[in-house]
Every structure is written in structure tokens, then in C-alpha cells.
Design a protein around this motif. Sequence first.
Motif, short mmCIF file in Angstrom:
data_model
loop_
_atom_site.label_atom_id
_atom_site.label_comp_id
_atom_site.label_asym_id
_atom_site.label_seq_id
_atom_site.Cartn_x
_atom_site.Cartn_y
_atom_site.Cartn_z
N VAL A 93 0.83 -1.20 0.00
CA VAL A 93 0.00 0.00 0.00
C VAL A 93 0.87 1.26 0.00
CG1 VAL A 93 -1.71 1.30 1.34
CG2 VAL A 93 -1.89 -1.17 1.16
N ARG A 195 -24.17 6.43 -17.20
CA ARG A 195 -23.96 7.84 -16.85
C ARG A 195 -23.27 7.96 -15.50
NH1 ARG A 195 -28.94 8.75 -19.12
NH2 ARG A 195 -30.01 8.60 -17.13
N TYR A 196 -23.65 7.08 -14.58
CA TYR A 196 -23.05 7.15 -13.25
C TYR A 196 -21.57 6.76 -13.30
CZ TYR A 196 -22.06 6.57 -8.34
OH TYR A 196 -21.49 6.70 -7.11
N ASP A 200 -16.87 11.90 -16.98
CA ASP A 200 -17.27 13.21 -17.48
C ASP A 200 -18.55 13.72 -16.82
OD1 ASP A 200 -16.84 15.35 -19.14
OD2 ASP A 200 -18.08 14.56 -20.75
N THR A 201 -19.50 12.81 -16.61
CA THR A 201 -20.80 13.20 -16.05
C THR A 201 -20.62 13.90 -14.70
OG1 THR A 201 -21.62 11.16 -16.99
CG2 THR A 201 -23.11 12.32 -15.52
N LEU A 211 -20.17 22.00 -5.63
CA LEU A 211 -19.47 20.82 -5.09
C LEU A 211 -20.53 19.77 -4.79
CD1 LEU A 211 -16.83 21.94 -2.46
CD2 LEU A 211 -16.45 20.63 -4.50
N ASP A 212 -20.62 18.79 -5.67
CA ASP A 212 -21.64 17.76 -5.53
C ASP A 212 -21.05 16.60 -4.73
OD1 ASP A 212 -23.37 15.60 -6.01
OD2 ASP A 212 -24.11 16.58 -7.82
N PHE A 213 -21.70 16.25 -3.61
CA PHE A 213 -21.13 15.20 -2.74
C PHE A 213 -21.06 13.84 -3.44
CE2 PHE A 213 -22.85 17.82 1.01
CZ PHE A 213 -21.69 18.56 1.03
N ARG A 214 -22.07 13.58 -4.30
CA ARG A 214 -22.04 12.28 -4.97
C ARG A 214 -20.86 12.20 -5.93
NH1 ARG A 214 -27.31 10.13 -8.01
NH2 ARG A 214 -27.21 12.25 -8.74
N TRP A 217 -17.68 11.87 -3.91
CA TRP A 217 -17.55 10.50 -3.41
C TRP A 217 -17.13 9.56 -4.54
CZ3 TRP A 217 -16.90 8.09 0.91
CH2 TRP A 217 -17.07 6.71 0.95
N TRP A 221 -13.90 7.37 -4.39
CA TRP A 221 -14.14 5.92 -4.32
C TRP A 221 -13.37 5.21 -5.44
CZ3 TRP A 221 -16.54 2.51 -7.75
CH2 TRP A 221 -16.85 1.24 -7.23
N SER A 224 -9.66 5.21 -4.79
CA SER A 224 -9.29 4.22 -3.78
C SER A 224 -9.35 2.81 -4.34
CB SER A 224 -10.23 4.29 -2.57
OG SER A 224 -10.47 5.60 -2.22
N LEU A 225 -10.38 2.56 -5.15
CA LEU A 225 -10.53 1.22 -5.73
C LEU A 225 -9.32 0.88 -6.61
CD1 LEU A 225 -12.37 -1.29 -6.23
CD2 LEU A 225 -13.27 -0.08 -8.21
N TYR A 228 -6.28 0.29 -4.53
CA TYR A 228 -6.41 -1.00 -3.87
C TYR A 228 -6.06 -2.13 -4.83
CZ TYR A 228 -9.08 -5.21 -2.80
OH TYR A 228 -9.47 -6.51 -2.65
N ALA A 231 -2.46 -2.35 -5.38
CA ALA A 231 -1.79 -2.95 -4.23
C ALA A 231 -1.98 -4.46 -4.22
CB ALA A 231 -2.34 -2.33 -2.94
#
Lengths: 240, 509
Positions: A93, A195-196, A200-201, A211-214, A217, A221, A224-225, A228, A231
Motif C-alpha cells: 500500500v 452515466r453514473y 465526465d458526467t 461541489l456535488d457530494f455524490r 464520493w 471511491w 481508492s478502488l 487498492y 496494491a
Amino acid sequence: MNGLLALTRKELRIQFSSPPMYIATAFLLSAAAMWFFLVHGFLARDTATLRGYFAAMPLLLVLVIPALTMKGWAEEYRLGTSELLLTLPLRSVELVVGKYLGTMLIVLCMLLLTLPVAFLLMPLGEFDLGQIVTEYIGTILISGTAVALGLFISVLCTNQSTAFTGAAGLLLVLTLIGRLEVLISLPGPLAGVLRYVSLDTHFDGFVRGVLDFRALWYYLWLTSLCLYLTAVVLEARRRA
Amino acid sequence: MPKPSRYKLVYFGLFPLLFLVTGILGSQLSGRIDLTTGQLYTLSSAARGRIAELENPVHIRYFLSPRLEAYSAEPERIREYLEEFAAISPLVELSVLDASEPENREAALDFGLQPQQLSGSDRDSQSLITVFSGMVVEYGEAHSVVPFVLNSEELEYDLVSAWDELVSERAFEIVVMSGNQELELRSAYQNALLRLSEAFVVRLLEDGDPIPDSADMLFVFGNKDLSTDTVLNIEEFLAAGGGVMLSVEGVHVQLDDELTARELPRSDLDLLLERYGVRVSRELVLDRYHMLVPLAGAGGGPESFVSYPHWIELRSRNAAPGHALAESVAGLDLFWPSRIEPFGEAPSGLHLTQLYTTSYEGRVMDSPFATNPALGSDVYERVWREGGDRIGVVMALSGEFPTVSDASGEGRLVLVGGGYTFSDFLELGEDPMRNLRFLTAAAHWLAGDDDLLELFGRTSPDLRLSGLATPELRAAVVRFAQWVNIVIIPVFVVLFGTVRIARRRRFRG
């Protein structure tokens, strides 16, 4: 921690001695500015906003980030220095994060060089500073994700050109996949998932000044993936 | 059976599970921080106020074609905004309907929504799609329609306007007349009438007709041929607390080949305005901040654009600070404006605000007037040599207007210099909507509808490049920025890299 910082410094030194880094930086700065001033037509639009400049970033980063990350692990394998790295008293890591931080510092230096665009145009009108801040935050986040993806592809490859092509291809797909529905009709849920998944979306909100939290995140995310997974691959090599 | 190692448990058990769970949970996250100046993407207090006043359920149906979401992120923002709207009160019901389903499409058409054809985004400019993105607001038996929305920035204004029409039953009536016999309302002011009728009930009057009792506002375009009867009607209407918007001129320019200009004789309107403490001068106002006009080449040669100081740009920084009307629009453009300035002492109870002035480089031109752009720049060079100043061209008055009748009330008046300001003639401009937006905002101000005026202001922040004195200087700064960012910095990066790598190699060698 010291080992991680030493690795970050080493990565920085390697990048600063690497011609592709300078070419990629010059390309990013020049292409983004050419798009903004000459194609998008900043002056003709008569609008005090840098939205056009930052809207071009996701596609430009598709080429620029792989040029930085292709050396990451693939070059270590080619030169045989990976074995030395893997025998260091550092966890996988830490090795991954060290390389990641080194490359991210280079990306931040690149983005620092885009500041003259904002500073030189500022006297022309009332630019929305909050929007410019979110545009930079968004660009840093999308770059961070792209770097993590690029390093993951690099760890799977043994030569630089494969790492570059693989990372650029994957980034291109991830950037444009949300627009697939423009070309072909897709079932609603599938279109929603695509789209998710698209890089770009999620970038769009940052360009508008939100600043959109989704989105925040999503980038953290996915970064990190990828780190990971890198690693995991390293750890498997180490154990093999 | 061998026990799995800690490494395997963590790397292949715990982490994948963690990523799966957080990935799914993260996709359900909502919430955002709006960092824009004026919080453009956050529900306003006006909208919240409307919802708080609600006594019966309101049903919002949003008909959306899914394909549109692939083109633009706006539908998602619109959906989020509507959800925010609905979350405030259980009386607001929201349905987002897939307009590609036949029954929903039929329902949309029954409500009067029409699909729109859109070209693709910047990157896909070749493709065209036909899509729905319209809204129906239902309240009891009545409903109001927002035909097409593709801009979350304008949604709040559209929705609250529709809301007011239904729930508060507030529909303001504007009567409109032309004070210039050469410009017939239906032919010369089509765009203005269309724009006003989107938010107001619009009735057309002939010059001299009495103002109906139902009217909340009177808009008069031009004053060249305005009759005494209309002037008297305006006086009474203002004194009774009505709102009037007048586009006036002291010098009339004929729309012929030569663009001949002449002073208008003093009229009853001048006398009335002077009683309010305002004068419309018999001069033309020019400004260094001006636009270019197309000029046909000699002998059928190619069209060129020439500098035309009679067509002036008014921006936010030319506006009276703190005035609700000026703050809600991005300015306006005036053709051949006349000076509008305070005259004598204003009557007590009447408040005058110089809403817009020229830049500090404003000038006036007396008779004989030179208005033909083909005359070249020599005329203007002489004008520029004289000292410049800020010259008033738009004025707002509010309060008790003096009258001989026994009418009483607090009226409002907006005086805009330039008889052609709201005519279709200004379609020549780079943004013909700018003056029409001013017209809508003026109507909200005259009606005293501050909430909607504030919401309207959020739809069109002034983002024009107005920070430097002249278009030439602006272009020079942009050219400099182009060179620095396209050439100089990238070349510097490459040179720096070359030198650094060469030195390193020499050091190693």
C-alpha cells in the motif's frame, strides 16, 4: 511514513527527468488554451467564465495522464528495479501511495501552470471566483482518479507503450461512456448506470460552481478502488 | 481445512466488500455546496416562501425524454431541484415521467407540451434529437405549463411564475401602446410582446385610448407622436399608483438610408416629466463603450462592421448600486439615446434614481446630428476630443406622483432614453434578448413583485467582458493571454525540461 515520502521524492525525481512529462505538460497547457481561445471562442462569446477551458479537461487528461503513469510500474519491470522496490521494508500500500503521490504532485504542478489563464483574463470581467475554485477542485479530483487508473494499468503491463495505450483507452471509454446513449438507444436503467460510471458526467457540477457530494464520493471511491487493485497486484507479485 | 491468512482475508474479503457497500451507498448520496456568487443553484428564499404559504396540494409533473440526459446534465439538475422543492412540504407532489412511454407522451401532448428538436452538445454538433423536457404544475382543477426547460438556472423563475399564476392567482396585466405612428406594435414590437406575454397578461392599446381599470402597468414605446390624451392618462395612472414604462427620445432618427435625425418639438409629455423633476434633452448621447454595426460595402462590396458610438452598451457598472431593477438585469443596449436627467427640484414624496448612466467617457452631440455610420470615424474623433462624463440615459421614479386630480397612490415610472430601445430593430445586436430581459424585469419592478424580480435576476447574471475601457483593449488583453498560454508557457516548459535533462545527462556522463 519516511519510506513513503522517500518513494514520493524518488517518483518526483524520475518524472522531472522524463521527457514525456514535459511534452505532456506543454501539450495540456497549449491544447487547453487553444481550445478555449481559438475553438470555443472566449472573446467572441463575451462571457466572463472559464467553463469552456475546464470543460475540455476530461478529454485532454485522457492523453496527458497516461503519459505520466505509463512509466510508473511498467518501467520498473523493464529495468528490473521492481524487484528492488518489492524487497524494500515497505508495505504494498505504501509503495502504491508513494508512487501515486509523486505523480499527483506533478499533476498539481501542471495545473499551477494553468493559473495564468485565470489571472490574465480576470481584469476583463466579473469572473465567479467560487466557480473557478470548484473547477480546480473538479480537475484535481478527475486527475487523481485518472492517475490511479493509469498506475493500475501500468502495474499490469511490462512495457510503457502498452501501459499508455491501455490507460488512454480505458480513460477514453470511461469519459465518453455516459454519452453512448446519444448514438444508440439504451434501456433506462443501463443508461443510468453508464452515466453514473462516466468520469465526465460527474465533472459537470464542478464546472458550474457546485461541489456535488455524490461526484466527490465517486472520484474518491474510484481512486481508492484503483489504488487498492494496484496494491493487490503488487502484493500478489511480491508473494509469488 | 487450512485457515485463510490475514492478508487474504483483508485483501480479498474485507476490502472488496467495503468497496461494494460504499460504492452502492455513495451512488445514493445527495447534497451539494453551491460556491457560485449569489448561490445560483440553491433554492431561493422566495421559492421557499411560496411553498410555506401553500394550503392545498400542488402536483408537479416533469415530462422528460431519457435521451436528453445523455446530451446534457441539466435534466438531472432540474430533477434534483424539483426534489428539493418537493422535500420542503408534503403538499408538493412530484412525478418525473418518462416521455418516451406512449401514455406519458400522450399526456404531455394533452397538456400542451411540445417536443423540441435540439442539436447535440459542442462535441456532437451533427446530431439532432427530438425531446420533451416540460413541466405541468397542477393546483386543484387548474394547471399551468412550463413548455420546455433545459436550463436549471431559469427553472426557479419559470416554476415560481407558474406557481403564482395558479396558487396565488397573481397575473399582472400590462397594456402596451406605440407612441410612434411609423412603428406599429404587432409588426415592430413582436419580440417584446411575445416576451412580455410569457409572464404577464398583455393588452394592446391605440394611442389616446383610455387605460382600462384592470391594467397594472402601461408600457409606451416611443413618444414622437404621443397624443395629449395619452399624456393625461399616464398622469392619472401614475397618480393612482400604476406602473409606467416609457421609452422616450428627444431626437428622432428616421430609419431611412441617410438616418436623418431631428429634434422633436417640446410636447405635453415633456411638460409632465418636468413636473416630475425630469428632462429629456434634445441631444444624442454617445459613449466610448459602444457596438459595431454592419455596413454594406460600396458598390455591392462585402459587408463590414464599423464602430458606432450611437449604439451604446449599458452594463452593471453603469447602474445605480442597490437598485433592485438594475441589479436584476445585465444591462441593456440603447440606439440613439437621449439624455435623461434631473430637472429642477423633484416633488416631495417622489424619489428619483438615475438608473443607468453612460461610462465616464460619455459625450453628447447637438444639432446638426451625424448619425450615418457611413460618414466614417472623423465625426466621432472630433466628439471624443471634448471632455467626457457620465450621462444619464435611464431613470426610475417611485412614490407619489403629483396630479391635479384626486387620485392617490404610490406609482412607479421607468424612463428609458431611445425610442427604438424595445423594437425588433435591435435584433441587430449581439444579444437581442438583453433588452427584452430588461423589459420583463422592469415589469416586475413596476408591479412591485420583488420576489420574482430577484429570481429573474438570478437567471441572467452579468458575465459580459466589461472590465476594460474599449473593445480594442479587451482584444489586446485576450491576444496577450492567448500568446502566453498557447505558446510562451508551453515553450518555457519544454525548454526547462530540455535544459534539465541535458544537464543531468552531462552530470552522469
